[in-house]
Design a protein around this motif. Structure first.
Motif, PDB file in Angstrom:
ATOM      1  N   GLU A 159       0.395  -5.736   3.178  1.00  0.00           N
ATOM      2  CA  GLU A 159       0.164  -6.172   1.794  1.00  0.00           C
ATOM      3  C   GLU A 159       0.442  -7.662   1.622  1.00  0.00           C
ATOM      4  OE1 GLU A 159       2.075  -4.107  -1.462  1.00  0.00           O
ATOM      5  OE2 GLU A 159       0.917  -5.335  -2.855  1.00  0.00           O
ATOM      6  N   THR A 167       6.121  -1.853  -6.617  1.00  0.00           N
ATOM      7  CA  THR A 167       7.027  -3.011  -6.724  1.00  0.00           C
ATOM      8  C   THR A 167       7.553  -3.210  -8.149  1.00  0.00           C
ATOM      9  OG1 THR A 167       5.821  -4.080  -4.943  1.00  0.00           O
ATOM     10  CG2 THR A 167       7.184  -5.503  -6.291  1.00  0.00           C
ATOM     11  N   GLY A 172       2.803   4.691 -11.248  1.00  0.00           N
ATOM     12  CA  GLY A 172       2.978   3.316 -10.783  1.00  0.00           C
ATOM     13  C   GLY A 172       3.198   3.167  -9.290  1.00  0.00           C
TER      14      GLY A 172
END
Ligand code: LIP
Length: 241
Positions: A64, A87, A183
């Motif tokens: 990422e 995150t 999320g």
């Protein structure tokens, strides 16, 4: 299991980095652009994973934070790493976040490991073998009625939220009984694999968010469809859709 050693070491480093993350008190935001944030800890934990695995194996990485690293060629096995999936949740002490590591080749998963370090839950799956949660066989829901299904989804950070996009999104979600947006794409998929949710759908999610989850689903025999875009994002549908 051709990549047994890699599978073992991926689990080991996912746990180590997870323990490190669970211990952190300061979650300094390094960058906040649009709907995305980056923490210093994203970079630090990705480096820990890459240093550990590259000291042992020759495979390249798609990560990422760092993008393509080393000799990552898609026709050779390569690691796909998301050091912290979820995150933003992590930065707010909302416990829906995890470490996600996969090995892929030729656009297909070989194995995946997801470590939910807050709950000490380790999900893993090796394609052609099976998938486990803390060494117990995973069981996914066999609910095949869409209107009785719980769908997990998300709004990818990079997506342009036009009225048309929102319209298409609500149209799809309307058929399901309940919608969940936790999320963390990796954990959403782990929850499909463990029967908490029935379906996962997301258009425009990055491959590192879902690579380990796709491996776990594939190893378990859960139906999925993945469409890869050129910018490392994917359209993924899994479970009951
Ligand atoms: C996040 C995903 C989340 C998605 C966000 C973001 P990150 O991953 O897992 O589900 O909606 O756009 O990409 O950035 O925390 O690794």
């Amino acid at each position: 299991m051709k990549y047994k050693e890699e599978f073992f070491e991926a689990e080991k480093v996912a746990r180590e980095v997870g323990i490190f993350l669970a211990d952190q008190r300061t979650k300094e935001i390094e960058l906040s652009v649009g709907r995305d944030i980056k923490l210093r800890l994203d970079k630090i934990s990705e480096e820990k994973i890459i240093d550990y695995l590259s000291a042992m194996f020759d495979h390249g990485f798609l990560a990422e934070e760092g993008g393509l690293i080393g000799k990552a060629k898609k026709d050779k096995p390569y690691w796909i790493v998301d050091p912290i999936d979820g995150t933003l949740n992590f930065s707010r002490d909302f416990q829906m976040c995890c470490v996600s590591i996969a090995l892929w080749k030729d656009h297909m998963p070989i194995f995946g490991v997801i470590y939910d370090f807050n709950n000490k839950d380790l999900f893993k799956g090796y394609v052609g073998e099976n998938s486990f949660l803390n060494n117990k066989l995973l069981r996914y829901s066999n609910n095949n009625e869409i209107h009785q299904s719980i769908v997990a989804t998300g709004i990818p950070s990079q997506i342009d939220l036009t009225d048309e996009v929102i319209g298409d999104f609500t149209e799809v979600l309307r058929s399901y009984k309940k919608v969940r947006m936790i999320g963390s794409a990796a954990l959403s998929i782990a929850y499909v694999a463990s029967g908490k949710f029935d379906t996962y759908l997301e258009n425009g999610i990055k491959i590192w968010d879902v690579a380990a989850g796709v491996a776990i689903l594939s190893a378990l025999g859960v139906k999925y469809e993945i469409e890869m875009m050129s910018d490392d994002s994917v359209f993924l549908k899994a479970g009951n859709f």
